[in-house]
Design a protein around this motif. Structure first.
Motif, PDB file in Angstrom:
ATOM      1  N   GLU A 148      15.098 -18.891  28.583  1.00  0.00           N
ATOM      2  CA  GLU A 148      14.551 -18.163  27.438  1.00  0.00           C
ATOM      3  C   GLU A 148      13.037 -18.017  27.513  1.00  0.00           C
ATOM      4  OE1 GLU A 148      16.091 -20.099  24.007  1.00  0.00           O
ATOM      5  OE2 GLU A 148      17.989 -19.019  24.144  1.00  0.00           O
ATOM      6  N   GLU A 149      12.431 -18.904  28.270  1.00  0.00           N
ATOM      7  CA  GLU A 149      10.984 -18.769  28.456  1.00  0.00           C
ATOM      8  C   GLU A 149      10.710 -17.764  29.573  1.00  0.00           C
ATOM      9  OE1 GLU A 149       7.753 -19.445  31.060  1.00  0.00           O
ATOM     10  OE2 GLU A 149       9.451 -20.788  31.393  1.00  0.00           O
ATOM     11  N   ILE A 150      11.538 -17.786  30.627  1.00  0.00           N
ATOM     12  CA  ILE A 150      11.332 -16.910  31.790  1.00  0.00           C
ATOM     13  C   ILE A 150      11.414 -15.433  31.407  1.00  0.00           C
ATOM     14  CG2 ILE A 150      12.358 -16.155  33.993  1.00  0.00           C
ATOM     15  CD1 ILE A 150      13.197 -19.062  34.467  1.00  0.00           C
ATOM     16  N   TYR A 151      12.444 -15.090  30.630  1.00  0.00           N
ATOM     17  CA  TYR A 151      12.634 -13.664  30.365  1.00  0.00           C
ATOM     18  C   TYR A 151      11.448 -12.995  29.653  1.00  0.00           C
ATOM     19  CZ  TYR A 151      13.826  -9.344  28.298  1.00  0.00           C
ATOM     20  OH  TYR A 151      13.729  -8.049  27.883  1.00  0.00           O
ATOM     21  N   PRO A 152      11.014 -13.515  28.503  1.00  0.00           N
ATOM     22  CA  PRO A 152       9.886 -12.820  27.853  1.00  0.00           C
ATOM     23  C   PRO A 152       8.617 -12.848  28.699  1.00  0.00           C
ATOM     24  CG  PRO A 152      10.536 -14.782  26.603  1.00  0.00           C
ATOM     25  CD  PRO A 152      11.531 -14.627  27.702  1.00  0.00           C
ATOM     26  N   PHE A 153       8.449 -13.946  29.431  1.00  0.00           N
ATOM     27  CA  PHE A 153       7.280 -14.015  30.286  1.00  0.00           C
ATOM     28  C   PHE A 153       7.317 -12.894  31.324  1.00  0.00           C
ATOM     29  CE2 PHE A 153       5.264 -15.194  34.251  1.00  0.00           C
ATOM     30  CZ  PHE A 153       3.972 -15.467  33.815  1.00  0.00           C
ATOM     31  N   ALA A 154       8.434 -12.795  32.043  1.00  0.00           N
ATOM     32  CA  ALA A 154       8.571 -11.794  33.108  1.00  0.00           C
ATOM     33  C   ALA A 154       8.475 -10.380  32.531  1.00  0.00           C
ATOM     34  CB  ALA A 154       9.897 -11.981  33.830  1.00  0.00           C
ATOM     35  N   SER A 155       9.064 -10.211  31.370  1.00  0.00           N
ATOM     36  CA  SER A 155       9.057  -8.895  30.756  1.00  0.00           C
ATOM     37  C   SER A 155       7.626  -8.454  30.432  1.00  0.00           C
ATOM     38  CB  SER A 155       9.927  -8.953  29.505  1.00  0.00           C
ATOM     39  OG  SER A 155       9.699  -7.851  28.697  1.00  0.00           O
ATOM     40  N   GLY A 156       6.841  -9.384  29.882  1.00  0.00           N
ATOM     41  CA  GLY A 156       5.447  -9.078  29.569  1.00  0.00           C
ATOM     42  C   GLY A 156       4.628  -8.851  30.840  1.00  0.00           C
ATOM     43  N   TYR A 157       4.858  -9.702  31.820  1.00  0.00           N
ATOM     44  CA  TYR A 157       4.101  -9.613  33.072  1.00  0.00           C
ATOM     45  C   TYR A 157       4.351  -8.272  33.763  1.00  0.00           C
ATOM     46  CZ  TYR A 157       1.793 -11.544  37.199  1.00  0.00           C
ATOM     47  OH  TYR A 157       0.906 -11.785  38.210  1.00  0.00           O
ATOM     48  N   ALA A 158       5.612  -7.844  33.757  1.00  0.00           N
ATOM     49  CA  ALA A 158       5.965  -6.584  34.432  1.00  0.00           C
ATOM     50  C   ALA A 158       5.266  -5.393  33.796  1.00  0.00           C
ATOM     51  CB  ALA A 158       7.476  -6.387  34.393  1.00  0.00           C
ATOM     52  N   LYS A 159       4.999  -5.496  32.502  1.00  0.00           N
ATOM     53  CA  LYS A 159       4.350  -4.378  31.823  1.00  0.00           C
ATOM     54  C   LYS A 159       2.907  -4.212  32.301  1.00  0.00           C
ATOM     55  CE  LYS A 159       7.230  -4.262  27.750  1.00  0.00           C
ATOM     56  NZ  LYS A 159       7.564  -5.339  26.831  1.00  0.00           N
ATOM     57  N   GLU A 160       2.338  -5.311  32.768  1.00  0.00           N
ATOM     58  CA  GLU A 160       0.945  -5.226  33.222  1.00  0.00           C
ATOM     59  C   GLU A 160       0.781  -5.133  34.737  1.00  0.00           C
ATOM     60  OE1 GLU A 160      -0.557  -8.326  30.620  1.00  0.00           O
ATOM     61  OE2 GLU A 160      -0.103  -6.702  29.201  1.00  0.00           O
ATOM     62  N   HIS A 161       1.838  -5.446  35.477  1.00  0.00           N
ATOM     63  CA  HIS A 161       1.735  -5.455  36.939  1.00  0.00           C
ATOM     64  C   HIS A 161       2.796  -4.563  37.561  1.00  0.00           C
ATOM     65  CE1 HIS A 161      -0.157  -9.128  35.439  1.00  0.00           C
ATOM     66  NE2 HIS A 161      -0.984  -9.008  36.472  1.00  0.00           N
ATOM     67  N   GLU A 162       2.327  -3.411  38.030  1.00  0.00           N
ATOM     68  CA  GLU A 162       3.242  -2.398  38.556  1.00  0.00           C
ATOM     69  C   GLU A 162       4.058  -2.911  39.748  1.00  0.00           C
ATOM     70  OE1 GLU A 162       4.201   0.241  37.168  1.00  0.00           O
ATOM     71  OE2 GLU A 162       5.368   0.974  38.881  1.00  0.00           O
ATOM     72  N   ASP A 163       3.416  -3.676  40.655  1.00  0.00           N
ATOM     73  CA  ASP A 163       4.153  -4.138  41.834  1.00  0.00           C
ATOM     74  C   ASP A 163       5.270  -5.114  41.443  1.00  0.00           C
ATOM     75  OD1 ASP A 163       2.052  -5.772  41.000  1.00  0.00           O
ATOM     76  OD2 ASP A 163       1.913  -6.799  42.944  1.00  0.00           O
ATOM     77  N   TYR A 164       5.002  -5.898  40.411  1.00  0.00           N
ATOM     78  CA  TYR A 164       5.990  -6.860  39.900  1.00  0.00           C
ATOM     79  C   TYR A 164       7.164  -6.102  39.287  1.00  0.00           C
ATOM     80  CZ  TYR A 164       7.515 -11.084  37.310  1.00  0.00           C
ATOM     81  OH  TYR A 164       8.211 -12.159  36.806  1.00  0.00           O
ATOM     82  N   ARG A 165       6.838  -5.061  38.551  1.00  0.00           N
ATOM     83  CA  ARG A 165       7.873  -4.236  37.924  1.00  0.00           C
ATOM     84  C   ARG A 165       8.763  -3.612  38.992  1.00  0.00           C
ATOM     85  NH1 ARG A 165       9.354   0.465  34.775  1.00  0.00           N
ATOM     86  NH2 ARG A 165       8.516   1.871  36.342  1.00  0.00           N
ATOM     87  N   GLU A 166       8.093  -3.098  40.054  1.00  0.00           N
ATOM     88  CA  GLU A 166       8.827  -2.510  41.178  1.00  0.00           C
ATOM     89  C   GLU A 166       9.789  -3.526  41.780  1.00  0.00           C
ATOM     90  OE1 GLU A 166       9.385   0.307  42.642  1.00  0.00           O
ATOM     91  OE2 GLU A 166       8.224   1.289  41.052  1.00  0.00           O
ATOM     92  N   ALA A 167       9.277  -4.742  41.970  1.00  0.00           N
ATOM     93  CA  ALA A 167      10.093  -5.801  42.575  1.00  0.00           C
ATOM     94  C   ALA A 167      11.307  -6.097  41.690  1.00  0.00           C
ATOM     95  CB  ALA A 167       9.254  -7.062  42.770  1.00  0.00           C
ATOM     96  N   ALA A 168      11.080  -6.103  40.372  1.00  0.00           N
ATOM     97  CA  ALA A 168      12.179  -6.397  39.449  1.00  0.00           C
ATOM     98  C   ALA A 168      13.228  -5.281  39.474  1.00  0.00           C
ATOM     99  CB  ALA A 168      11.647  -6.581  38.036  1.00  0.00           C
ATOM    100  N   LEU A 169      12.746  -4.042  39.557  1.00  0.00           N
ATOM    101  CA  LEU A 169      13.685  -2.917  39.636  1.00  0.00           C
ATOM    102  C   LEU A 169      14.498  -3.000  40.926  1.00  0.00           C
ATOM    103  CD1 LEU A 169      11.456   0.001  38.293  1.00  0.00           C
ATOM    104  CD2 LEU A 169      13.580  -0.856  37.277  1.00  0.00           C
ATOM    105  N   GLN A 170      13.788  -3.343  41.994  1.00  0.00           N
ATOM    106  CA  GLN A 170      14.426  -3.488  43.303  1.00  0.00           C
ATOM    107  C   GLN A 170      15.480  -4.607  43.259  1.00  0.00           C
ATOM    108  OE1 GLN A 170      14.206  -1.440  45.662  1.00  0.00           O
ATOM    109  NE2 GLN A 170      15.398  -2.578  47.171  1.00  0.00           N
ATOM    110  N   ALA A 171      15.125  -5.712  42.619  1.00  0.00           N
ATOM    111  CA  ALA A 171      16.064  -6.837  42.505  1.00  0.00           C
ATOM    112  C   ALA A 171      17.287  -6.432  41.683  1.00  0.00           C
ATOM    113  CB  ALA A 171      15.371  -8.041  41.873  1.00  0.00           C
TER     114      ALA A 171
END
Ligand code: ARG
Length: 532
Positions: A148-171
């Motif tokens: 429950e801590e990981i999800y909101p953290f990752a969600s917020g982080y992806a909004k600010e980091h395009e490469d991270y968002r790409e990686a998440a989409l890829q995953a």
């Protein structure tokens, strides 16, 4: 003249004590007390209080709850669970064969986000090693609180980091295409999350026959899309695959139902259509009822039309959408925590239980322990009744003071009435009375008559609530019934009545009233304590 003719026809009807024609065009009818008493007696003895159950039971699926895996349940999911559970119980009670399916959001981008964040934190885990061919650990690499801590953290982080968002989409993409390690990790996320969801739903007295989700529909997508293309329903429009669903009678434009995005990805509508393919295969339902926020209405209009048009479901299948309004705070805006964040469901429940506990402790002399338990039972009723007593499509204000009040149109008031009846019946038995040996005789005073007439409405109310899939009609009814009972109670000496037959008749009416109230609150999804 017509009224006179009607009066003549009714003359032989034993139900009426009086039929009176009043100019210019009314007929006043007065029911025979004996007739009403006999009707109530029959009700009391019959199975389900004489409700005429479905002659041809329908197979019904109720799609409600709709939690998203790995995200905590928040109050947005409350209404779906609360109204859906009640609709399910009503349909079951009326005699249909009903399956509740929670339809988990378990296949989307949130999964890719968690995988990406886990990989960043623990790159050494075997789930990320593509050359790993062994068995993955049985134990999940996280607890529910970590998840429950990981999800909101990752969600917020992806909004600010395009490469991270790409990686998440890829995953997400790789998970959906069967990458072994990701699938294994996904299984862990599912297990940990579902265990927690079950606990939360149990607290709400919400249970599902099926714990299926979006992921279960995936295998049906490719063949479904092929068939839609082959049958000439789906066509390419600006790179996307769509099916037209507009109809001539539409007063506003209904855009085509999108089946695949231009990159070939499936959408929310695709999954819902494929889920219908699966449901037809598994149970061939006569009716499917969906409960979500009313903002999803257009989505369901498109999905329903597309499913009918392409033959996924037959014309006779009844697809129903119940769209509900928002639960607002006292400021009229969607309910938030004091800090302005999204309120978690378990915190909301804890708050309401605490408030109930205080009220119970305030004016009563029960042990703390009993007060805690009672507060949970009454708190749930406060919460659910506060929601269900509103027409589903309307927004409502979550008002903890009002919901937990023992007076007015509230859950605690209804429970208080039941507890009051229980206590009278209890005393009657203590004084040597027998509850099975009592008969309703017929009214002696106005308030008894009013209570009898209220009680006699039960069947009609239940049929109506089922027809309209409207639990609020049951709430309105039990509020009237509770009021009628309390008026009768205040105007009548029940246990002190000296005429034995009359006393028994009162008790019999109480037995019936209690049974009606108990059936109704069960249909709403809560129960009454022994004392409060
Ligand atoms: N998971 C979705 C949400 O949180 C609700 C699912 C509703 N059911 C359905 N078949 N689409 O919005």
């Amino acid at each position: 003249m017509i009224a006179e003719a009607v009066k003549a026809q009714l003359a032989c009807c034993e139900a009426f004590e009086m039929v009176d024609v009043v100019k210019p065009g009314f007929i006043n009818l007065k029911l025979h007390p004996q007739f009403v008493a006999e009707y109530l007696e029959k009700m009391k003895k019959a199975d389900k209080l004489g409700l005429e159950t479905a002659v041809q039971p329908k197979k019904v699926i109720v799609d409600y709850g709709g939690a998203n895996v790995a995200k905590p349940l928040h109050i947005g999911h409350l209404r779906s669970a609360v109204i859906g559970e009640s609709v399910k119980r009503i349909a079951q009670f009326v005699g249909h064969e009903v399956i509740g399916d929670t339809h988990l959001g378990d296949w989307g981008y949130q999964m890719g986000l968690i995988i990406t964040e886990m990989q960043k934190r623990h790159p050494e885990l075997p789930y990320f090693d593509e050359s790993f061919t062994g068995e993955y650990p049985e134990e999940a690499p996280f607890t529910i609180s970590e998840l429950e801590e990981i999800y909101p953290f990752a969600s917020g982080y992806a909004k600010e980091h395009e490469d991270y968002r790409e990686a998440a989409l890829q995953a997400t993409f790789q998970l959906q295409n069967g990458r072994r390690g990701y699938r294994a990790l996904w299984q862990h996320i599912m297990k940990v999350s579902i265990t927690d969801l079950k606990k939360n739903y149990n607290n709400l007295h919400v249970t599902f026959e099926w714990w299926k989700g979006e992921s279960d529909a995936q295998e049906y997508i490719a063949p479904m899309v092929e068939k839609m293309k082959a049958d000439g329903f789906a066509y390419m429009d600006q790179g996307a695959l769509v099916v037209d669903v507009k109809e001539e009678s539409d007063s506003k434009e209904i855009p085509p139902c999108m089946i695949l995005k231009s990159d070939g990805a499936a959408l929310y509508s695709t999954t819902d259509l494929a889920t219908l393919v699966e449901r037809v295969k598994l149970v061939d339902p006569d009716q499917v009822i969906y409960l979500t926020d009313k903002r999803q209405e257009l989505h369901f209009v498109q999905v329903f039309r597309c499913a009918k048009k392409t033959g996924i479901v037959g014309d006779n299948v009844d697809l129903k959408f119940i769209g509900f309004g928002t639960m607002n705070g006292k400021d009229g805006k969607p309910f938030k925590t004091r800090e302005g964040g999204v309120m978690r469901l378990e915190h909301l429940i804890a708050d309401i239980n605490e408030e109930m506990y205080k009220k119970i402790m305030d004016n009563r002399t029960v042990s703390e322990d009993e007060a805690r338990k009672t507060a949970e039972i009454v708190g749930l009723a406060a919460l659910k009744y506060g929601d269900l007593s509103n027409q589903a499509s309307k927004d409502y204000v979550f008002d903890i003071d009002r919901f937990t009040s023992f007076e007015g149109n509230t859950g605690p008031y209804i429970l208080y009435t039941i507890v009051r009846i229980k206590s009278i019946l209890h005393k009657y038995v203590e004084q040597g009375g027998e509850l099975s040996a009592v008969t309703i005789l017929g009214q002696v005073n106005e308030s008894e008559k009013a209570l009898m007439l209220e009680a006699a409405k039960f069947n009609e109310v239940i049929e109506n609530a089922y027809q309209d899939l409207a639990p609020h009609k049951i709430c309105a009814y039990i509020y009237d019934l509770a009021n009628a009972f309390n008026r009768f109670y205040h105007e009548t000496k029940i246990l002190a009545e000296e005429d034995a037959a009359m006393k028994k008749s009162y008790i019999a009416l109480l037995v019936l009233t209690k049974e009606i109230l108990e059936i109704c609150i069960d249909l709403l999804g809560f129960e009454a304590p022994e004392r409060m």
